[in-house]
Motif scaffolding. Structure first.
Motif, PDB file in Angstrom:
ATOM      1  N   ILE A  95       0.850  -1.187   0.000  1.00  0.00           N
ATOM      2  CA  ILE A  95       0.000   0.000   0.000  1.00  0.00           C
ATOM      3  C   ILE A  95       0.891   1.245   0.000  1.00  0.00           C
ATOM      4  N   PRO A  96       0.343   2.441  -0.256  1.00  0.00           N
ATOM      5  CA  PRO A  96       1.176   3.651  -0.319  1.00  0.00           C
ATOM      6  C   PRO A  96       1.996   3.881   0.954  1.00  0.00           C
TER       7      PRO A  96
ATOM      8  N   THR B  99      -0.035  -6.602   8.445  1.00  0.00           N
ATOM      9  CA  THR B  99      -0.290  -7.859   7.742  1.00  0.00           C
ATOM     10  C   THR B  99      -0.636  -8.958   8.736  1.00  0.00           C
ATOM     11  N   PRO B 100      -1.890  -9.431   8.713  1.00  0.00           N
ATOM     12  CA  PRO B 100      -2.296 -10.541   9.582  1.00  0.00           C
ATOM     13  C   PRO B 100      -1.985 -11.877   8.901  1.00  0.00           C
ATOM     14  N   GLY B 101      -2.378 -12.946   9.554  1.00  0.00           N
ATOM     15  CA  GLY B 101      -2.180 -14.257   8.955  1.00  0.00           C
ATOM     16  C   GLY B 101      -0.705 -14.596   8.845  1.00  0.00           C
ATOM     17  N   ILE B 102       0.086 -14.214   9.864  1.00  0.00           N
ATOM     18  CA  ILE B 102       1.524 -14.484   9.858  1.00  0.00           C
ATOM     19  C   ILE B 102       1.800 -15.727  10.702  1.00  0.00           C
TER      20      ILE B 102
ATOM     21  N   GLN C 281       8.161  -9.142   0.166  1.00  0.00           N
ATOM     22  CA  GLN C 281       7.227  -9.088  -0.960  1.00  0.00           C
ATOM     23  C   GLN C 281       6.119  -8.052  -0.757  1.00  0.00           C
ATOM     24  N   LEU C 282       5.567  -7.971   0.444  1.00  0.00           N
ATOM     25  CA  LEU C 282       4.451  -7.058   0.702  1.00  0.00           C
ATOM     26  C   LEU C 282       4.930  -5.708   1.227  1.00  0.00           C
TER      27      LEU C 282
ATOM     28  N   SER D 146      14.957  -6.430   4.306  1.00  0.00           N
ATOM     29  CA  SER D 146      14.146  -5.891   3.202  1.00  0.00           C
ATOM     30  C   SER D 146      14.540  -4.477   2.813  1.00  0.00           C
ATOM     31  N   LEU D 147      15.335  -3.815   3.639  1.00  0.00           N
ATOM     32  CA  LEU D 147      15.694  -2.410   3.360  1.00  0.00           C
ATOM     33  C   LEU D 147      16.695  -2.319   2.209  1.00  0.00           C
TER      34      LEU D 147
END
Length: 452
Positions: free
Chosen positions: A382-383, A390-393, A415-416, A451-452
């Motif tokens: 998202i912006p 993010t749920p479902g982890i 990825q997200l 991820s950075l």
């Protein structure tokens, strides 16, 4: 009255214009997105806006005033109150009962109506509205607009014989924001290319750090969460889906040192008591420096949501730092969440969810423009000005047999590009919840840094 520039900068603080990369309804990618609806939530600014618009006009020429539905209706109403020009209301569609009229109010044939619009792009909405008004024998000669996007709409209308008065143009807005340091030269260049009809070269968006997010996420709750994340080196939110106060407090005691927030479903507690449940829970939140996130997923009209938020057994407004809310009821339904942060449900993680791409796009626009919203729950990027939850982890990627689809922390961050991971059963169902929370905290932080 303050200067025109000072007035615009006050408006800008309400989030009426965003810069970045936005896909418009037409499918065109634009370097800016305008939504003036937040102005209606600030009475002082709305009154000043009405007076600025009226100052540009020869008021003796008009008998009536009408706002193009729906964003310009509050502006037209404020102008009517300031000028004593009678207001008429144009519907977007005729009622299917009663008079079935498209135009509401008291008017007579031959009167001249001033038309009010918030933003003019192609002029299409005005060209749809004018014939509906003229069909009633009312004349439209002048149109007043808050912001001209400079994409040809003003010229089209003027060529048809209408006088168009604009308070701001996008070029004027960019000049003022550039002078104040809110826009870079590169951003101004992209906007100028867009207005000239040239191909806009957008910068490839890159993952930004929590420290960088502190500079662009201005909601007080967003600031608190980011500061806690940096201090504790954690991006973990634990979902406390337990059914007793003892289980809730025991879990909070165990995971508190490792989390940014504890997510509750307070209405599943069998023994909830404001004093026995919430007071010790708030003490633990203070002791271990985490926030309380009530995952109520509000999804009703504004008035009902306000009652659910502030009254009843749970009195959520008295203790929650942030709440989750659907946006299915529209922008105005989120106005009731005062003194908390709102995380908008943009997408769900369950199999077969109806939150498709079209819904996500419209819901994200609302989340970006509403001052109470600082984040979103989604399974997609998202912006950057919104925090992503993010749920479902789960460290296992298999589902639960009830439609839940899991993501690993590594997938969520790489990825997200999530900001905060939400873990439920992987922690509260673990044999050692404290050890599990520490494991997820370390895994989540390492995934973020990678991820950075």
């Amino acid at each position: 009255m303050e200067t025109k520039k000072e007035f615009f900068l006050e408006c800008y603080k309400l989030g009426i214009i965003k810069f970045g990369k936005f896909t418009l309804k037409s499918g065109i990618e634009s370097p800016f997105y305008v939504d003036l609806r937040p102005l209606a939530s600030d009475p002082k600014i709305l009154k000043l806006l009405a007076n600025y618009l009226l100052e540009m006009l020869p008021l003796d020429n008009f008998d009536l005033i009408c706002g193009v539905p729906y964003a310009a209706l509050p502006m037209a109403t404020a102008m009517s109150l300031e000028s004593y020009l009678p207001l008429i209301i144009k519907r977007k569609e005729a009622k299917q009962y009663g008079t079935k009229k498209m135009l509401e109010g008291i008017y007579t044939k031959g009167q001249n109506c001033l038309l009010v619009e918030d933003v003019i792009t192609s002029g299409a909405s005005l060209l749809e509205t004018i014939p509906e008004i003229e069909k009633e024998g009312i004349t439209v000669s002048d149109i007043v607009v808050v912001l001209d996007r400079q994409q040809g709409g003003k010229e089209i209308l003027e060529n048809k014989g209408f006088r168009v008065h604009t308070l701001f143009t996008i070029s004027e807005v960019c000049k003022m924001l550039r002078e104040e340091g809110h826009l870079s030269l590169e951003e101004v260049g992209r906007i100028n290319d867009f207005l000239a009809g040239n191909v806009v070269k957008f910068e490839e968006e890159k993952r930004i750090s929590y420290e960088e997010k502190l500079n662009i996420c201005d909601h007080s709750v967003a600031q608190k969460m980011l500061k806690i994340a940096i201090e504790k080196k954690s991006n973990l939110i634990v979902s406390a889906d337990v059914t007793s106060t003892k289980e809730l407090l025991d879990l909070a005691e165990k995971v508190g040192p490792h989390i940014v927030a504890l997510k509750t479903h307070i209405d599943i507690l069998l023994d909830f008591d404001l004093d026995e449940t919430i007071l010790p829970l708030k003490d633990l939140a203070t002791k271990y420096n985490f926030l309380l996130m009530e995952d109520r997923k509000f999804a009703d009209i504004g008035n009902t949501q306000e009652l659910q938020f502030s009254y009843g057994t749970y009195k959520i407004s008295q203790w929650a730092d942030l709440v989750t809310a659907q946006v299915i009821a529209g922008y105005d339904s989120l106005d009731c969440f005062r003194n908390v942060g709102v995380v908008a449900i943009l997408e769900m993680s369950s199999k077969g969810t109806l939150t498709d791409a079209s819904y996500r796009e419209e819901a994200t626009k609302i989340a970006q423009s509403h001052p109470n919203v600082f984040g979103g729950v989604a399974q997609n990027k998202i912006p950057n000005e919104l925090l992503l939850f993010t749920p479902g982890i789960n460290q296992s990627t298999s589902g639960d047999g009830k439609g839940q689809q899991y993501n690993t922390p590594e997938h969520a961050f790489t990825q997200l590009e999530t900001d905060f991971i939400i873990v439920g059963r992987g922690i509260y169902k673990a044999i050692d919840a404290e050890k599990a929370a520490l494991s997820y905290k370390i895994t989540g932080w390492n995934a973020y840094e990678a991820s950075l």
